[in-house]
Design a protein around this motif. Sequence first.
Motif, PDB file in Angstrom:
ATOM      1  N   GLU A  25       0.822  -1.202   0.000  1.00 19.13           N
ATOM      2  CA  GLU A  25       0.000   0.000   0.000  1.00 19.13           C
ATOM      3  C   GLU A  25       0.861   1.259   0.000  1.00 19.13           C
ATOM      4  OE1 GLU A  25      -2.524  -0.339   3.341  1.00 19.13           O
ATOM      5  OE2 GLU A  25      -3.848  -1.860   2.451  1.00 19.13           O
ATOM      6  N   VAL A  26       1.879   1.232   0.814  1.00 17.34           N
ATOM      7  CA  VAL A  26       2.769   2.390   0.848  1.00 17.34           C
ATOM      8  C   VAL A  26       3.452   2.588  -0.501  1.00 17.34           C
ATOM      9  CG1 VAL A  26       4.864   3.335   1.902  1.00 17.34           C
ATOM     10  CG2 VAL A  26       3.125   2.255   3.340  1.00 17.34           C
ATOM     11  N   GLY A  27       3.909   1.468  -1.091  1.00 18.90           N
ATOM     12  CA  GLY A  27       4.539   1.567  -2.396  1.00 18.90           C
ATOM     13  C   GLY A  27       3.578   2.068  -3.456  1.00 18.90           C
ATOM     14  N   THR A  28       2.313   1.574  -3.392  1.00 23.93           N
ATOM     15  CA  THR A  28       1.315   2.043  -4.357  1.00 23.93           C
ATOM     16  C   THR A  28       1.031   3.526  -4.175  1.00 23.93           C
ATOM     17  OG1 THR A  28       0.321  -0.159  -4.387  1.00 23.93           O
ATOM     18  CG2 THR A  28      -1.005   1.644  -5.236  1.00 23.93           C
ATOM     19  N   ASP A  29       0.827   3.915  -2.934  1.00 19.03           N
ATOM     20  CA  ASP A  29       0.561   5.334  -2.674  1.00 19.03           C
ATOM     21  C   ASP A  29       1.724   6.200  -3.128  1.00 19.03           C
ATOM     22  OD1 ASP A  29      -1.757   4.413  -1.631  1.00 19.03           O
ATOM     23  OD2 ASP A  29      -1.215   4.709   0.472  1.00 19.03           O
ATOM     24  N   LEU A  30       2.928   5.727  -2.891  1.00 15.72           N
ATOM     25  CA  LEU A  30       4.097   6.495  -3.337  1.00 15.72           C
ATOM     26  C   LEU A  30       4.161   6.590  -4.863  1.00 15.72           C
ATOM     27  CD1 LEU A  30       6.857   5.269  -0.853  1.00 15.72           C
ATOM     28  CD2 LEU A  30       5.694   7.486  -0.874  1.00 15.72           C
ATOM     29  N   HIS A  31       3.652   5.537  -5.521  1.00 17.28           N
ATOM     30  CA  HIS A  31       3.637   5.561  -6.975  1.00 17.28           C
ATOM     31  C   HIS A  31       2.778   6.718  -7.492  1.00 17.28           C
ATOM     32  CE1 HIS A  31       3.367   4.244 -11.144  1.00 17.28           C
ATOM     33  NE2 HIS A  31       2.041   4.259 -11.031  1.00 17.28           N
ATOM     34  N   TYR A  32       1.613   6.928  -6.842  1.00 19.16           N
ATOM     35  CA  TYR A  32       0.747   8.025  -7.267  1.00 19.16           C
ATOM     36  C   TYR A  32       1.424   9.387  -7.071  1.00 19.16           C
ATOM     37  CZ  TYR A  32      -3.082   4.681  -7.579  1.00 19.16           C
ATOM     38  OH  TYR A  32      -3.879   3.631  -7.935  1.00 19.16           O
ATOM     39  N   TYR A  33       2.321   9.473  -6.109  1.00 18.18           N
ATOM     40  CA  TYR A  33       3.061  10.723  -5.897  1.00 18.18           C
ATOM     41  C   TYR A  33       4.247  10.826  -6.858  1.00 18.18           C
ATOM     42  CZ  TYR A  33       0.488  11.880  -1.627  1.00 18.18           C
ATOM     43  OH  TYR A  33      -0.484  12.220  -0.736  1.00 18.18           O
ATOM     44  N   ALA A  34       4.932   9.701  -7.054  1.00 16.54           N
ATOM     45  CA  ALA A  34       6.164   9.732  -7.846  1.00 16.54           C
ATOM     46  C   ALA A  34       5.902   9.887  -9.337  1.00 16.54           C
ATOM     47  CB  ALA A  34       6.961   8.448  -7.591  1.00 16.54           C
ATOM     48  N   TYR A  35       4.677   9.586  -9.798  1.00  9.96           N
ATOM     49  CA  TYR A  35       4.407   9.633 -11.230  1.00  9.96           C
ATOM     50  C   TYR A  35       4.341  11.061 -11.762  1.00  9.96           C
ATOM     51  CZ  TYR A  35       2.235   8.521 -15.710  1.00  9.96           C
ATOM     52  OH  TYR A  35       1.982   8.393 -17.051  1.00  9.96           O
ATOM     53  N   LEU A  36       4.097  12.035 -10.883  1.00  9.83           N
ATOM     54  CA  LEU A  36       3.879  13.404 -11.344  1.00  9.83           C
ATOM     55  C   LEU A  36       5.101  13.980 -12.070  1.00  9.83           C
ATOM     56  CD1 LEU A  36       2.091  15.906 -11.444  1.00  9.83           C
ATOM     57  CD2 LEU A  36       2.972  16.537  -9.190  1.00  9.83           C
ATOM     58  N   ASP A  37       6.271  13.824 -11.506  1.00  7.49           N
ATOM     59  CA  ASP A  37       7.470  14.413 -12.112  1.00  7.49           C
ATOM     60  C   ASP A  37       7.718  13.865 -13.508  1.00  7.49           C
ATOM     61  OD1 ASP A  37       7.851  15.919  -9.844  1.00  7.49           O
ATOM     62  OD2 ASP A  37       9.195  14.438  -8.900  1.00  7.49           O
ATOM     63  N   GLY A  38       7.574  12.564 -13.648  1.00  5.05           N
ATOM     64  CA  GLY A  38       7.837  11.954 -14.950  1.00  5.05           C
ATOM     65  C   GLY A  38       6.867  12.425 -16.018  1.00  5.05           C
ATOM     66  N   VAL A  39       5.566  12.439 -15.707  1.00  4.26           N
ATOM     67  CA  VAL A  39       4.595  12.829 -16.714  1.00  4.26           C
ATOM     68  C   VAL A  39       4.698  14.317 -17.024  1.00  4.26           C
ATOM     69  CG1 VAL A  39       2.690  13.332 -15.108  1.00  4.26           C
ATOM     70  CG2 VAL A  39       2.183  12.524 -17.415  1.00  4.26           C
ATOM     71  N   THR A  40       5.082  15.112 -16.031  1.00  7.41           N
ATOM     72  CA  THR A  40       5.234  16.552 -16.279  1.00  7.41           C
ATOM     73  C   THR A  40       6.380  16.809 -17.249  1.00  7.41           C
ATOM     74  OG1 THR A  40       4.344  17.020 -14.081  1.00  7.41           O
ATOM     75  CG2 THR A  40       5.570  18.783 -15.195  1.00  7.41           C
ATOM     76  N   ARG A  41       7.489  16.127 -17.055  1.00  4.51           N
ATOM     77  CA  ARG A  41       8.633  16.306 -17.957  1.00  4.51           C
ATOM     78  C   ARG A  41       8.291  15.867 -19.382  1.00  4.51           C
ATOM     79  NH1 ARG A  41      11.560  14.277 -13.482  1.00  4.51           N
ATOM     80  NH2 ARG A  41      11.576  12.209 -14.450  1.00  4.51           N
ATOM     81  N   ARG A  42       7.551  14.783 -19.493  1.00  2.00           N
ATOM     82  CA  ARG A  42       7.229  14.271 -20.833  1.00  2.00           C
ATOM     83  C   ARG A  42       6.269  15.207 -21.575  1.00  2.00           C
ATOM     84  NH1 ARG A  42       5.619   8.038 -20.721  1.00  2.00           N
ATOM     85  NH2 ARG A  42       5.845   8.400 -22.971  1.00  2.00           N
ATOM     86  N   LEU A  43       5.299  15.764 -20.867  1.00  3.60           N
ATOM     87  CA  LEU A  43       4.325  16.622 -21.532  1.00  3.60           C
ATOM     88  C   LEU A  43       4.888  18.006 -21.845  1.00  3.60           C
ATOM     89  CD1 LEU A  43       1.099  15.703 -19.512  1.00  3.60           C
ATOM     90  CD2 LEU A  43       1.726  14.931 -21.793  1.00  3.60           C
ATOM     91  N   ASN A  44       5.887  18.435 -21.115  1.00  5.92           N
ATOM     92  CA  ASN A  44       6.470  19.762 -21.340  1.00  5.92           C
ATOM     93  C   ASN A  44       7.739  19.721 -22.180  1.00  5.92           C
ATOM     94  OD1 ASN A  44       4.475  21.071 -19.825  1.00  5.92           O
ATOM     95  ND2 ASN A  44       5.576  20.710 -17.910  1.00  5.92           N
ATOM     96  N   ALA A  45       8.118  18.547 -22.642  1.00  9.29           N
ATOM     97  CA  ALA A  45       9.320  18.422 -23.464  1.00  9.29           C
ATOM     98  C   ALA A  45       9.092  19.078 -24.825  1.00  9.29           C
ATOM     99  CB  ALA A  45       9.690  16.959 -23.625  1.00  9.29           C
ATOM    100  N   PRO A  46      10.148  19.473 -25.515  1.00 10.62           N
ATOM    101  CA  PRO A  46       9.996  20.141 -26.819  1.00 10.62           C
ATOM    102  C   PRO A  46       9.228  19.306 -27.843  1.00 10.62           C
ATOM    103  CG  PRO A  46      12.215  20.435 -25.976  1.00 10.62           C
ATOM    104  CD  PRO A  46      11.568  19.463 -25.056  1.00 10.62           C
ATOM    105  N   GLY A  47       9.415  18.005 -27.870  1.00 10.78           N
ATOM    106  CA  GLY A  47       8.732  17.167 -28.862  1.00 10.78           C
ATOM    107  C   GLY A  47       7.499  16.472 -28.304  1.00 10.78           C
ATOM    108  N   ALA A  48       6.837  17.117 -27.340  1.00  8.56           N
ATOM    109  CA  ALA A  48       5.679  16.471 -26.702  1.00  8.56           C
ATOM    110  C   ALA A  48       4.525  16.270 -27.674  1.00  8.56           C
ATOM    111  CB  ALA A  48       5.225  17.308 -25.501  1.00  8.56           C
ATOM    112  N   SER A  49       4.422  17.123 -28.699  1.00 11.68           N
ATOM    113  CA  SER A  49       3.302  16.992 -29.639  1.00 11.68           C
ATOM    114  C   SER A  49       3.345  15.680 -30.404  1.00 11.68           C
ATOM    115  CB  SER A  49       3.295  18.162 -30.619  1.00 11.68           C
ATOM    116  OG  SER A  49       4.521  18.206 -31.338  1.00 11.68           O
ATOM    117  N   ARG A  50       4.534  15.099 -30.487  1.00 11.03           N
ATOM    118  CA  ARG A  50       4.647  13.819 -31.203  1.00 11.03           C
ATOM    119  C   ARG A  50       4.189  12.629 -30.359  1.00 11.03           C
ATOM    120  NH1 ARG A  50       9.566  16.337 -32.672  1.00 11.03           N
ATOM    121  NH2 ARG A  50      10.685  15.065 -31.153  1.00 11.03           N
TER     122      ARG A  50
END
Length: 773
Positions: free
Chosen positions: A202-227
């Motif tokens: 449960e702790v690992g799962t809950d941490l996953h919901y917190y840890a996913y934010l940084d990764g998805v933010t970087r991917r969506l704001n990257a220069p080639g995100a439209s692709r």
Amino acid sequence: MYEDSWYSFVPEVPQKKAPSTSQGSSHRRRESLLQQPNGANSNEPIEPLGDLIEEAGPSNDPPEPTLTRRAKSYSDFYHVVRAQLSKDAAKKRRRKRKDRSLEALMVEKPEDDLPSRATPPDVSPTDQLLEASQQEFSVYRDQLAMTERHLDTLIDDTNGALRLLETLASSFHAVETQTSSFQAQCDDLLSEERRLQKLADEVGTDLHYYAYLDGVTRRLNAPGASRLVDHQNFAEILTNTDACITFMAQHPTYRDAESYLARYQSSLTKALHLLESGFTNYLERISSEISKQIASTQSEAARHALAYGRFEELVLEADGLISNVQKVICSCYDQFGYPIAGQNFDYYSNTAVNIFASYSDVRDRDLKPVTQHDLEAFRKEVKEINVETASRNFIKQCYERSFDETSLFTKVFSVEPQFSTDTRSAYAALKAHQKALVNAANVSPIATTIQSALHSAELPTICNLLGWITNEYLLLEYDEEESRYVIHYQELTARLLMEHLWPFTDTAFENEITKSISKHVVAPESLKITPVVNGVVTSNAHPIAKRALELLSMYDQAMPKERSQKSSPVIFRIVHETILALQRAETRLKANKTPNPDPDPDLFMIKNLLILKNELVSLEIGDIRSQADAMQHFGQIWDTLSPQNWMGLFRGILGGTLSLGGWLTPAAKPAAAVAPTNGGNQNQVQDASEKLDELLRQSIYAFTQRWGGFLHAAQSGKRSARSLGDVEKELDERLLTAFGGQPEVVAKLKEAIDINAEAQKELGGGGAKGGVR
């Protein structure tokens, strides 16, 4: 008596060689059989045999008596005993075949040929006989003894095994008792381990919901995100972000849950915007190619192939982008376009609406040359042929194009919008962006084009067109299958009629009612009752009544039964305005103050109101009868008026003790006055119907009372009264003129007049007076 087997044992007699003699061998004499062995003297007396022991037989019954031939000599006795021994040997061989136990134990049975055994010289014949008779039982005894020894061995082995098992059970029980506490401790440790593992998960799962934010933010704001929207893994970003938003919304007490929720929502918005922009740009690229090709060709087949075949091929080539778009659409709508409730429905639905709008704009722009060509062809047919034919061809063309558009839309977005009143449905989203192109939710172009041409058309043309649409597309044939093609056309037709053409037709009927009935000028020459022509009962009706019948018939043909019932405002206006127009005509007839006007105002109202009432009954506002049979329901109407009660009615009226309104039954009481109106609800329709019945009853009562007075005066021989023959002749002429070819109507009215005259006679009434109104 003794059995032959008792003599089965005879001691062997050794033969003695004959002494050598000088005689030849051929004349040698045998040794006498009467000579006793062992050199015994022939004169020595023979000792009798000892007591013999009987052999036990298979049963306790005494042996069968047998007659044995008596020996005449010792030699003869010897042959008898040998024969008996042969019989006994055969019996024992037969018993051998039945003896299965001897073969199983492999015990060798002694020989049965007792005489061939060498008998010890010291055994007496009695013992020998006893031994021979008990030999078989001795074998059985040996077998039983051997079996007993085997069974004893098995019992000893079984007892030993049981004792060993008991010892093992006691040992196991002791071990279990000693290890129970250890087992309990192990169970506690396992439970604790599972609890800790679950907590860690449960702790690992809950941490996953917190840890996913940084990764998805970087991917969506990257220069080639439209692709990203062109790849399959973009759907994973949407799924994970949606899950994180749901988790943060469900656990608002977690640390920084509100902050993370806002950031995840921002990421989802960013991702959906990228998808929307990517899909719109891709459509624009396709449109730039398709639109030029469609505009440059004049062939209908080529345009159709470009607009649907080539466009579908180009769109579906971007399978990654299309699958991501379908992921978004299916996140907020089901297969039929109904909304799916969810935490992020608003985000997905807004994107879906924008995608639908972009798609509709592109398709409308690409197919504009096609739609313009259809409009020009429709206007040309209206001028050259007629409105009805042009409208039919235009509807067919639009229906086919709508089916193609709906099929293409379903392939692109994986959803087939169905009619829905929910404002959040896909149908509502498509309807909000109506263009010139007809699709599953947009039938306005058909209605707008047709109505513009039907405004100047005659009412029968409108009714014929509506009847054709209903029969062609809305009603199925008996053997017709409900394919996607048929179902789509039914849905389009239902919306086209319900939303556009039915209200348009109702307005056309309202205008026609106002023109031909409400504002109709009553000419003096129309206030006549002419003879019936060719047996058609409506041929001598007033023009207003005839027009009302025509409108009722046309409306019934154009509308389904559910809309042509009395609850229809059009039906209400036809009946109500017709009644008012006939009342105006009746008022003009009554202005003539002559004692016996022609035409009779009451007979005029009976004739026209009865035609109108009979048409409503025959149609049920649905079923149409021929004009020749227009009065076939007169008997039903007459029964409703209850003529059997007329005797009491007229007595009450003439005696002044009963009013007309008080006699009416509850189901036929006069309705309140109905004010002129352009529409009406169900109660108003019911009021109009009751008003018609009330006026019809009043006219019948007034006519029969007045002519009953004429008939009574003639029968009583009053000085100023006409003769009975003249009265009856005039009455017959009037009735036959109004109701020619309808003897049942004439007979009913005459019956009512006779009842009225009889009532006046009984009450001593005076001469004829004005009708009671």
